[in-house]
Scaffold this motif. Structure first.
Motif, PDB file in Angstrom:
ATOM      1  N   PHE A 290      36.771  48.269  39.170  1.00 59.97           N
ATOM      2  CA  PHE A 290      38.001  47.519  38.930  1.00 59.97           C
ATOM      3  C   PHE A 290      37.674  46.271  38.135  1.00 59.97           C
ATOM      4  O   PHE A 290      36.704  45.579  38.452  1.00 59.97           O
ATOM      5  CB  PHE A 290      38.649  47.133  40.267  1.00 59.97           C
ATOM      6  CG  PHE A 290      38.859  48.301  41.181  1.00 59.97           C
ATOM      7  CD1 PHE A 290      39.958  49.131  41.007  1.00 59.97           C
ATOM      8  CD2 PHE A 290      37.943  48.612  42.187  1.00 59.97           C
ATOM      9  CE1 PHE A 290      40.153  50.234  41.827  1.00 59.97           C
ATOM     10  CE2 PHE A 290      38.126  49.711  43.017  1.00 59.97           C
ATOM     11  CZ  PHE A 290      39.228  50.527  42.838  1.00 59.97           C
ATOM     12  N   HIS A 291      38.450  45.999  37.110  1.00 60.63           N
ATOM     13  CA  HIS A 291      38.261  44.802  36.279  1.00 60.63           C
ATOM     14  C   HIS A 291      39.534  43.967  36.317  1.00 60.63           C
ATOM     15  O   HIS A 291      40.625  44.511  36.231  1.00 60.63           O
ATOM     16  CB  HIS A 291      38.016  45.183  34.808  1.00 60.63           C
ATOM     17  CG  HIS A 291      36.728  45.889  34.557  1.00 60.63           C
ATOM     18  ND1 HIS A 291      36.376  46.324  33.304  1.00 60.63           N
ATOM     19  CD2 HIS A 291      35.711  46.229  35.384  1.00 60.63           C
ATOM     20  CE1 HIS A 291      35.181  46.914  33.367  1.00 60.63           C
ATOM     21  NE2 HIS A 291      34.764  46.877  34.619  1.00 60.63           N
ATOM     22  N   VAL A 297      41.793  42.330  41.009  1.00 59.69           N
ATOM     23  CA  VAL A 297      40.794  43.317  41.419  1.00 59.69           C
ATOM     24  C   VAL A 297      40.973  43.675  42.888  1.00 59.69           C
ATOM     25  O   VAL A 297      40.921  44.850  43.280  1.00 59.69           O
ATOM     26  CB  VAL A 297      39.380  42.751  41.142  1.00 59.69           C
ATOM     27  CG1 VAL A 297      38.333  43.480  41.929  1.00 59.69           C
ATOM     28  CG2 VAL A 297      39.089  42.819  39.647  1.00 59.69           C
TER      29      VAL A 297
END
Lengths: 473, 473
Positions: A290-291, A297
Motif C-alpha cells: 500500500f502506498h 495506507v
C-alpha cells in the motif's frame, strides 16, 4: 540441449559477408566479437529454446554507433538483433537468421533527471535498478519492475510491466518518448517530455512492444513518481487460489488504490521459502503493498484485511519496516529463479495470459485443474490486480516429451484466456513462441495491419527477423 | 466568412462521380444527403476556418454499413471523412478535397457494460454524457471529458482528454480496444478487454489520435472507474496566474492524487460568471476536485488548501453537495462557449500547448506578456495538472487581420512550448492547423515514419485526406 525453436520460427540463416565483419572491426576494433562464448551468450535468453547464435556481437556505446552498425548491416542485408540484459522470456534475442547482435549494455548513462517534472531520460542499457539507484536522493522512483533487472530499452521493446502495474501502469503508460535508430539508419525521436500530446501518430506506443522488429531503441524517457510518504506491505495465506483471487477482484472493484498485489501458489511459496530462507505457510498467498499518506495506507490496509477475512485469509502479517519489505519483495522478484531450483537443471516454459478481472478466478481455477493431471512441476505466480498470471512449467532440457507436455498445457491456458476476452501475453511479448497465438488473438486483418507497418518500416526484414510474425502465415 | 484553411492545407477537390452517388442512394436511400444545409453542417467544426463541404453525407448505422460506404468510395477514389458530433477544434472535419462525410451519430448503442471488469464497449457515435448516463446505476463512471459532449469515436480519433486527465489519463490510457474499418474495407478489431497486453504492435494506440486518417473507428472499448466514495470540489482565487500555477506544480510534486485542477484566468472568469450566472471573484482562479474515501478527500483538500495559502490563494470556497459541484463543473465545461460570448459573433483560435510541469509557470507568464500587447480578447483556461493550457483568441470572422494576429500569437505560444520540451497540442490534434508545428515538434524523420504508416494503410490517401500531414512537405 534439445529444444529447437518452434516450427513456425524456423528460418534459413542468411550469409554473413566477411566484408561486413571487416568494416565493423575497422570501426569498432575489440568491441566486435565473433568468439563462440560471446555469440552463445547473445544467442539465448531466459526462454527454453536452444540458442541460435548471431554471427557477430558489437558492443555499442552511443546512438551514432548504433546508426553506423545498422547502416553497415543494411548495406549487406544482414539481420540486426538489439540486445539489452538478456532477460527476455520468449526467444526475442535468438538470432534465428544469424546476423549481428548489438549489445547495448555499454549505453548505461543516465542522460538527465528532471526531478520537478518527474521524468528521466536514460540510455537503453540502463537497468531498472540502476535507474532507481540514480533516483535515490530525488524523492522519486520508477515503478516498473519485471522479475529480472532488465534494461529500460528491453523493457520498452517488450512492453514490460511487473508488480506495480496495478497502480502505476506498464511501459505503455510510462514511456514518454524514445530515440530509435530505424532500419535505414535514420534517427527518430518520438514524444516530448509533456505528459500528454495529440501531435500525430503515437510512434512512442508503436515502438513500445515492437520487440526490436521496427528499429533499435537507444534512449528512453520515462515518467517517475514521488516516493510514497508511507508504505506498508503484508502477506496473507488463503485456503484456495480462488478465494485469494476473489479478494483481489473485490479490492479492485472497490477502487482501493492498492500499489501491488501478487499471487503466489503453494508450490511457488515452497520455492521462495527455500531460495530466500523464509518460513511462509505453504498455501496460496497474496503479497500486498500500500502506498499513500500514513492515514491513507492505514485505511487501505484495513479494507483489504477485512475483504481477505471474508475469503478465509488468515495470518495477515505486516511488514512496515523497509528491510522487512525489501526481504519480502526480493523474495517475490526472485521467484522465477527460485522456482527453477525446484527441479535442478530445468528450464521454464512460462505462460503469461491476462484476462478481464471478472474471469480471473475461473481462469486460474480451471488452469489449476489442468495442472493437477500433469507430471511437470508447475508453480503459479501472478500480478493478479491486472488479471495476469504465470504458470512456470519446469522441463528437463534433455526430454523433448516434457517440452511437448508444457506446450500442450500452454496452448490450453492461452485458448482459455482468449475465450475469456483476454490476451496470450500480458507482459512477456510474442517473440518466437506465440506467433500462432497472435493470429488467434487478433485475427488476420489486424495481424495484416501489423505486417503492413513492419513492411513500411523494414521492407527487407532486417530488424530482429523471425519475431512476432510467423514465416509462413 | 473569411477564414480560408491555412495555405499548407489547400487541396484540389477530387471529382465526385454520379455513379457513386447512385450506388450510395441505392443502398442507403434517404440516409444519403446532398442538401446544402446538411453538407454545410458536416463541412465545418468548432475551428475558425470557413466550411469545406463534402459532396455527400451518409448516415451510417453499423460497422457493416461503414464498410460498404468505404468500399464504394474506394472504388471511385473518393475521400472519406468520419464525422461524430462535430466538436473538433482544428478543422479535422472539413472536406478539403470533397468526398463523403460518414455521419456516425446514429451508431449510438451501448454494446456492453462489464461492470465487474470496469469496461464498456460502445458504438462510435455514443457521446461521453450518454455513456455516463448508461453507467448511472453501476457505481462506475467514464472520466474523460472534453468541453463538448463529444462522441467516443471522435474522442478516440483526437486522443482527447479534459479535466480528469491528471488523475485518470487521456484516451491514450483509457481505450482498451477499437473496431476500425480500414481504407480497403477490412474490419480490424484491436486490443482485448484485458488491462494490459504485449501481443504485437499496439494498433489501438496507433488509431487513437490518428484523426480519421487511417480508418473509420466504429466501436470503442474503454476503461471505467468506480465512482469515488467521497468527492469534494473547491474554488480558490489567486493574486496572479503564476502563483496559481505554482500551487498546482507543488501539489503534483507532493504526489497528492488530485482528480481535477483547472486554471481559469480573470477574463475567462468574467465570461463564466456571465454565462453561468455565477459571482466568482474576477481573478486568476483554480477549480479543484478531490476523489477518494471520506478521510482521504479531507486530507488531500487540507494539503492543497495549505499550499494555496502559501501562494496567496484566498477565499477557498467548498462545494461538497452534488448540485453545487455540478454547477461549478458545468460552468467550467461551458467555458469555451461562455468565452465566445465575450465578443458577439466571434470565432476562437485556440492554442493547446502542453509543457513539462516545471516550465508551466514560465510558459503561462510569458504568454500573458504576449497577450497584453494584443488587441484581441484572449481568455486563458488550462488543465494545469497536465501542463496543458488553452488561450482562446477571439476573432471577428469578417476581419482577416484578426485571424492573422491570432495566428501570430499562436505561433509564439507553440514555439515557446516546443523550446520548453513540450508539444504543440495536448488534446485537440493537428487537423488542418498545426501541420507545420508537427514537423517542428517531431522533425522530418519522425514525420516521415508517420507518413510511411499512412501510406502503408491508405496508399491512395482516401481517409480524411489533408489532415495531419501537409500537402507539400
Amino acid at each position: 540441449m534439445n529444444h529447437p525453436v518452434p516450427p513456425a520460427a524456423v528460418r534459413p540463416r542468411r550469409p554473413f559477408p566477411s566484408e561486413l565483419l571487416s568494416a565493423l572491426q575497422a570501426q569498432f576494433g575489440e568491441r566486435v566479437s565473433t568468439s563462440e562464448a560471446v555469440r552463445a551468450h547473445h544467442g539465448r535468453d531466459e526462454s527454453p529454446f536452444d540458442p541460435q547464435l548471431p554471427d557477430a556481437v558489437v558492443f555499442a556505446q552511443s546512438t551514432e554507433e548504433v546508426r553506423a552498425i545498422v547502416e553497415s548491416c543494411a548495406r549487406y542485408d544482414v539481420p540486426i538483433i538489439p540486445y539489452g540484459n538478456g532477460s527476455s522470456l520468449e526467444g526475442q534475442l535468438l538470432a534465428v537468421e544469424g546476423g549481428v547482435s548489438i549489445d547495448l549494455s555499454g549505453m548505461n548513462r543516465i542522460v538527465s533527471i528532471a526531478a520537478q517534472d518527474m521524468t528521466a531520460t536514460v540510455e537503453a542499457g540502463v537497468s531498472r535498478k540502476a535507474l532507481n539507484e540514480a533516483l535515490r536522493d530525488t524523492g522519486l522512483f520508477f515503478p516498473i519492475d519485471p522479475g529480472a533487472d532488465a534494461s529500460l530499452g528491453g523493457m520498452s521493446a517488450t512492453r514490460a510491466s511487473g508488480t506495480n502495474a496495478v497502480r502505476y501502469g506498464t511501459m505503455r503508460e510510462n514511456v514518454l518518448g524514445l530515440t530509435v535508430v530505424l532500419p535505414d539508419g535514420r534517427i527518430v525521436k518520438t514524444g516530448t517530455r509533456a505528459r500528454k500530446s495529440s501531435a500525430g501518430y503515437d510512434l512512442t506506443r508503436l515502438f513500445v512492444g515492437s520487440e526490436g522488429t521496427l528499429g533499435v531503441i537507444t534512449e528512453v524517457t520515462v515518467r517517475l513518481y514521488p516516493q510514497p510518504e508511507a508504505v506498508s506491505a503484508a502477506v496473507c495465506a488463503f485456503p484456495s487460489m480462488g478465494e485469494a483471487v476473489r479478494t483481489v477482484i473485490e479490492t479492485i472493484q472497490l477502487g482501493v488504490p492498492i500499489a501491488r498485489v501478487e499471487f503466489v501458489d503453494a508450490l511457488a511459496i515452497r520455492a521462495i521459502n527455500r531460495h530466500s530462507n523464509l518460513t511462509l505457510p505453504e498455501s496460496p498467498t497474496l503479497f500486498f503493498e500500500f502506498h499513500g499518506s500514513e492515514a491513507g495506507v492505514q485505511e487501505q490496509a484495513e479494507r483489504v484485511e477485512s475483504l481477505a477475512g471474508e475469503h478465509g485469509g488468515s495470518g495477515f502479517a505486516w511488514a512496515t519496516r523497509p528491510e522487512e519489505r525489501s526481504r519480502l519483495w526480493n523474495a517475490r522478484h526472485t521467484a522465477f529463479f527460485a522456482m527453477l531450483q525446484l527441479k535442478p537443471g530445468c528450464r521454464a516454459v512460462t505462460t503469461d495470459v491476462c484476462v478481464p478481472i471478472s474471469r480471473l478466478a475461473d481462469c486460474v481455477e480451471q488452469t489449476e485443474q489442468d495442472l493437477l493431471g500433469s507430471p511437470l512441476p508447475c508453480p503459479i505466480v501472478g500480478h493478479v490486480g491486472d488479471g495476469n498470471f504465470h504458470v512456470a512449467m519446469l522441463i528437463d532440457p534433455a526430454k523433448p516429451e516434457e517440452l511437448e507436455e508444457a506446450e500442450r498445457l500452454n496452448r490450453r491456458v492461452v485458448q482459455r484466456a482468449l475465450e475469456m476476452g483476454g490476451t496470450c501475453t500480458g507482459e512477456h511479448g510474442i517473440g518466437l513462441h506465440k506467433m500462432d497465438f497472435l493470429l488467434d488473438e487478433h485475427g488476420p486483418a489486424a495481424v495484416g495491419a501489423m505486417r503492413a507497418i513492419k513492411h513500411a518500416f523494414d521492407p527487407r526484414n532486417l530488424m530482429n527477423p523471425g519475431k512476432i510474425f510467423s514465416y509462413s502465415a
